[in-house]
Each structure stands twice: as C-alpha cells, then as structure tokens.
Design a protein around this motif. Structure first.
Motif, PDB file in Angstrom:
ATOM      1  N   ALA A 148       0.853  -1.192   0.000  1.00 15.57           N
ATOM      2  CA  ALA A 148       0.000   0.000   0.000  1.00 15.57           C
ATOM      3  C   ALA A 148       0.892   1.246   0.000  1.00 15.57           C
ATOM      4  CB  ALA A 148      -0.932  -0.009   1.212  1.00 15.57           C
ATOM      5  N   ASN A 149       1.500   1.533  -1.145  1.00 13.61           N
ATOM      6  CA  ASN A 149       2.460   2.632  -1.224  1.00 13.61           C
ATOM      7  C   ASN A 149       1.827   3.987  -0.958  1.00 13.61           C
ATOM      8  OD1 ASN A 149       4.836   1.075  -2.005  1.00 13.61           O
ATOM      9  ND2 ASN A 149       3.790   0.725  -3.948  1.00 13.61           N
ATOM     10  N   ALA A 150       0.604   4.186  -1.419  1.00  9.99           N
ATOM     11  CA  ALA A 150      -0.056   5.478  -1.200  1.00  9.99           C
ATOM     12  C   ALA A 150      -0.265   5.729   0.286  1.00  9.99           C
ATOM     13  CB  ALA A 150      -1.392   5.510  -1.938  1.00  9.99           C
ATOM     14  N   ALA A 151      -0.540   4.684   1.055  1.00  8.13           N
ATOM     15  CA  ALA A 151      -0.691   4.841   2.502  1.00  8.13           C
ATOM     16  C   ALA A 151       0.619   5.296   3.126  1.00  8.13           C
ATOM     17  CB  ALA A 151      -1.151   3.529   3.135  1.00  8.13           C
ATOM     18  N   HIS A 152       1.730   4.736   2.666  1.00  6.48           N
ATOM     19  CA  HIS A 152       3.040   5.135   3.190  1.00  6.48           C
ATOM     20  C   HIS A 152       3.324   6.603   2.883  1.00  6.48           C
ATOM     21  CE1 HIS A 152       4.428   0.657   2.741  1.00  6.48           C
ATOM     22  NE2 HIS A 152       3.508   0.832   3.669  1.00  6.48           N
ATOM     23  N   VAL A 153       3.060   7.003   1.644  1.00  5.57           N
ATOM     24  CA  VAL A 153       3.323   8.389   1.252  1.00  5.57           C
ATOM     25  C   VAL A 153       2.386   9.340   1.991  1.00  5.57           C
ATOM     26  CG1 VAL A 153       3.294  10.013  -0.677  1.00  5.57           C
ATOM     27  CG2 VAL A 153       4.214   7.710  -1.009  1.00  5.57           C
ATOM     28  N   GLY A 154       1.110   8.973   2.107  1.00  5.63           N
ATOM     29  CA  GLY A 154       0.164   9.821   2.835  1.00  5.63           C
ATOM     30  C   GLY A 154       0.552  10.012   4.285  1.00  5.63           C
ATOM     31  N   GLY A 155       0.970   8.933   4.939  1.00 13.63           N
ATOM     32  CA  GLY A 155       1.414   9.037   6.327  1.00 13.63           C
ATOM     33  C   GLY A 155       2.656   9.892   6.456  1.00 13.63           C
ATOM     34  N   LEU A 156       3.612   9.692   5.539  1.00 11.55           N
ATOM     35  CA  LEU A 156       4.865  10.458   5.583  1.00 11.55           C
ATOM     36  C   LEU A 156       4.609  11.948   5.406  1.00 11.55           C
ATOM     37  CD1 LEU A 156       7.972  10.507   5.684  1.00 11.55           C
ATOM     38  CD2 LEU A 156       7.964  10.134   3.199  1.00 11.55           C
ATOM     39  N   LEU A 157       3.776  12.318   4.448  1.00 10.71           N
ATOM     40  CA  LEU A 157       3.482  13.736   4.227  1.00 10.71           C
ATOM     41  C   LEU A 157       2.789  14.354   5.440  1.00 10.71           C
ATOM     42  CD1 LEU A 157       2.306  13.700   0.494  1.00 10.71           C
ATOM     43  CD2 LEU A 157       4.518  14.445   1.416  1.00 10.71           C
ATOM     44  N   ALA A 158       1.859  13.610   6.041  1.00  5.95           N
ATOM     45  CA  ALA A 158       1.193  14.121   7.235  1.00  5.95           C
ATOM     46  C   ALA A 158       2.190  14.288   8.379  1.00  5.95           C
ATOM     47  CB  ALA A 158       0.065  13.172   7.651  1.00  5.95           C
ATOM     48  N   GLY A 159       3.112  13.324   8.526  1.00 10.41           N
ATOM     49  CA  GLY A 159       4.128  13.415   9.574  1.00 10.41           C
ATOM     50  C   GLY A 159       5.074  14.579   9.363  1.00 10.41           C
ATOM     51  N   CYS A 160       5.449  14.826   8.112  1.00  4.09           N
ATOM     52  CA  CYS A 160       6.322  15.969   7.822  1.00  4.09           C
ATOM     53  C   CYS A 160       5.621  17.275   8.180  1.00  4.09           C
ATOM     54  CB  CYS A 160       6.724  15.965   6.348  1.00  4.09           C
ATOM     55  SG  CYS A 160       7.884  14.645   5.900  1.00  4.09           S
ATOM     56  N   ALA A 161       4.306  17.340   7.908  1.00  5.94           N
ATOM     57  CA  ALA A 161       3.550  18.556   8.230  1.00  5.94           C
ATOM     58  C   ALA A 161       3.507  18.799   9.735  1.00  5.94           C
ATOM     59  CB  ALA A 161       2.135  18.449   7.664  1.00  5.94           C
ATOM     60  N   THR A 162       3.204  17.757  10.521  1.00  3.61           N
ATOM     61  CA  THR A 162       3.152  17.937  11.973  1.00  3.61           C
ATOM     62  C   THR A 162       4.538  18.187  12.550  1.00  3.61           C
ATOM     63  OG1 THR A 162       3.324  15.546  12.387  1.00  3.61           O
ATOM     64  CG2 THR A 162       1.108  16.480  12.172  1.00  3.61           C
ATOM     65  N   GLY A 163       5.569  17.559  11.961  1.00  2.00           N
ATOM     66  CA  GLY A 163       6.930  17.800  12.416  1.00  2.00           C
ATOM     67  C   GLY A 163       7.357  19.232  12.196  1.00  2.00           C
ATOM     68  N   LEU A 164       6.985  19.800  11.040  1.00  2.00           N
ATOM     69  CA  LEU A 164       7.301  21.199  10.761  1.00  2.00           C
ATOM     70  C   LEU A 164       6.597  22.124  11.751  1.00  2.00           C
ATOM     71  CD1 LEU A 164       7.170  21.305   6.852  1.00  2.00           C
ATOM     72  CD2 LEU A 164       9.168  21.732   8.297  1.00  2.00           C
ATOM     73  N   MET A 165       5.320  21.873  11.989  1.00  2.00           N
ATOM     74  CA  MET A 165       4.570  22.733  12.903  1.00  2.00           C
ATOM     75  C   MET A 165       5.076  22.588  14.342  1.00  2.00           C
ATOM     76  SD  MET A 165       0.626  22.576  11.532  1.00  2.00           S
ATOM     77  CE  MET A 165       0.520  20.782  11.554  1.00  2.00           C
ATOM     78  N   GLY A 166       5.231  21.341  14.789  1.00  2.00           N
ATOM     79  CA  GLY A 166       5.695  21.113  16.161  1.00  2.00           C
ATOM     80  C   GLY A 166       7.106  21.636  16.377  1.00  2.00           C
ATOM     81  N   GLY A 167       7.991  21.381  15.416  1.00  2.00           N
ATOM     82  CA  GLY A 167       9.362  21.854  15.540  1.00  2.00           C
ATOM     83  C   GLY A 167       9.444  23.365  15.537  1.00  2.00           C
ATOM     84  N   ALA A 168       8.627  24.029  14.685  1.00  2.00           N
ATOM     85  CA  ALA A 168       8.634  25.486  14.631  1.00  2.00           C
ATOM     86  C   ALA A 168       8.148  26.092  15.955  1.00  2.00           C
ATOM     87  CB  ALA A 168       7.756  25.962  13.479  1.00  2.00           C
ATOM     88  N   LEU A 169       7.103  25.479  16.528  1.00  2.00           N
ATOM     89  CA  LEU A 169       6.596  25.976  17.816  1.00  2.00           C
ATOM     90  C   LEU A 169       7.624  25.777  18.927  1.00  2.00           C
ATOM     91  CD1 LEU A 169       2.881  24.759  17.653  1.00  2.00           C
ATOM     92  CD2 LEU A 169       3.707  27.112  17.527  1.00  2.00           C
TER      93      LEU A 169
END
Length: 284
Positions: free
Chosen positions: A258-279
């Motif tokens: 399920a490659n799309a699931a992997h990519v979807g999870g990774l993109l969501a994680g990058c988004a939360t990592g950017l927000m959490g890290g910036a805060l």
C-alpha cells in the motif's frame, strides 16, 4: 521550586540511552537547547546531584543502574509502564492479529477494513466509502491500521512503532502520540483509498512513516535527544519506500504494498513535524 540544571553537554553527545534510563527509573526531567548546549533539567538540586553521579558512572545508560533513593526497578516491564500508549497500541494490534488470524479470518476483517466487502465465489465485491459512512461505520476510517497480513508484516510494524512511538511519548506526551497516531492513520487510509479505490489494505506502516516524518523534521527545527534517530534509520526507511514504489514486489508476486498509505502518512508526519518543531523552536 525552580528547576535545576543537572547536566550541560554539547549537542553532538547522544543522550538518548541515558534519557531512556531516566524514563525507566521514573525520574522527572526535561531537556532543552541553550547556547549550543543540551541542558538536562530536574526539579531540585538533590536530585540533580544524583543525576550527575549517575551520568558519571553510566553515560551510556547502563540498564542495571538505579538512582540512589529511588525504588523503581529497571527492566522490560518498567519500559512498558513508562510508555503506556505505545504499549496499549501494540497490545491492541496483537489482539486484532489474533482475532483476524493474521489476515486469514475474512469474517473478522470485514468489520475492520476501510470499506465493507463480500466474497462470492472467486470474486470480492467492495462497497464505496460514501456507502460505508452513510451507514455510520466511521470506525473504518482508522481500523485498517490494526490489520496485518502475516507474521513478518506484524513483527516489523510492531518493532518500529515501539522504537518511534516511545520517543514521541517521552518527548511530547501520551496524548500527543495518540493524536498523531490517529491523524497519520486517517491520512494513510484516505490516501490509499483515493489512489487505489475500494480495496483491502491494512497495517501500521502508514502511521510509522508519519512518526518518522514527524521526528525527522521536528528534530531538524528543534534538536532534542529523544528525536535523534539511530544512524541510517531515515535512509533505510525512505529507501524501502522508494523500492516498494517501483512495483518490484507486485511483479514478483511477493506482496501487494500500500504505497499510497506510506506516502500519505509520511506527508502528514512531515507537516506535523514542521509545525511542532517550529513551535518548539519559537518557545526556546
């Protein structure tokens, strides 16, 4: 009472094992970055003195060490207690694996799959997401992450959730790990459905790529000991993702990924990592 700085060390020193020891011993602490150093804070000077003594003797986090005056025992059970959400999530995953017979019990899987399905002869007929949600089966948006197909699939996902989940639970807390797990699971499942349409898929791997992306970018913006990943882990997992996306495993009829699931999870994680890290960086 003001916190006391027990240790001040250069950023290049890996405190991960020592902090894991403190967590197992249930020693209250937090780590910040100040003026190019990582600072370990504890509630009072008496405990700070004990921590300095412990670090002088066991900088690599000797699992047999104990802080003088504490009653906590070190071991596997203590690890489980120190990471309650990670432990509970893995326990639930193992329970579902037993109920579904690792993908063999389709009667049980029907209740957990992203959309309902029925098997008639040699054919499988799937419902659509709109039909599923119209009947109030909202749990299906998340439950596919609990389904695993085979022992290897389960073992690998459980191992990496234990590695990554405990880091987030130690750094940002139990509720944050729960929220991230649900968000990444939802993002991964929706991405797979959007890409492949009604189909049968499952596993924690989409969530794992979310946790990986979160730790990776959070650490880049706000360096901390908990999110310093083991050497080569990021390259290994991203390389595995790219290899899976080539379609070689489907070509060899080894497995459907399920490659799309992997990519979807990774993109969501990058988004939360950017927000959490910036805060976190802004608070510093």
């Amino acid at each position: 009472m003001s916190p006391v700085a027990a240790l001040r060390l250069p950023l290049q020193i890996d405190l991960g094992a020592f902090l894991a020891l403190l967590q197992r011993l249930q020693v209250p602490h937090r780590v910040t970055e100040e003026a190019g150093e990582q600072v370990l804070w504890v509630p009072d000077e008496a405990l700070a003195e004990q921590i300095r003594e412990l670090y002088a003797r066991y900088p690599q986090g000797d699992p047999e060490a104990q802080v003088p005056g504490t009653q906590a025992s070190v071991g596997f059970l203590q690890n489980l207690k120190g990471s309650p959400l990670t432990t509970a999530m893995l326990g639930l995953t193992l329970l579902v694996a037993a109920l579904t017979l690792l993908g063999e019990n389709f009667a049980a899987i029907r209740w957990l799959s992203f959309v309902d399905f029925r098997i008639q002869g040699d054919y499988v007929y799937f419902s659509y997401l709109s039909e599923t949600l119209a009947t109030g089966q909202w749990w299906r948006l998340l439950t596919p992450m609990l389904i695993h197909f085979g022992v290897l699939h389960l073992a690998m996902n459980a191992l990496w959730y234990w590695v990554l989940g405990r880091r987030i639970e130690a750094r940002q807390g139990t509720w944050m790990l729960l929220g991230l797990t649900l968000v990444f699971g939802l993002a991964a499942n929706l991405a797979q459905y959007w890409y492949a349409g009604p189909s049968l898929f499952g596993g924690l791997s989409g969530v794992l790529y979310g946790l990986l992306g979160h730790c990776w970018l959070f650490q880049r913006l706000a360096p901390n000991a908990e999110y310093r990943l083991p050497p080569g882990l990021l390259v290994l997992m991203l390389g595995w993702l790219l290899l899976c996306m080539t379609g070689i495993f489907e070509l060899l009829r080894f497995a459907a990924i399920a490659n799309a699931a992997h990519v979807g999870g990774l993109l969501a994680g990058c988004a939360t990592g950017l927000m959490g890290g910036a805060l976190a960086r802004q608070r510093r």
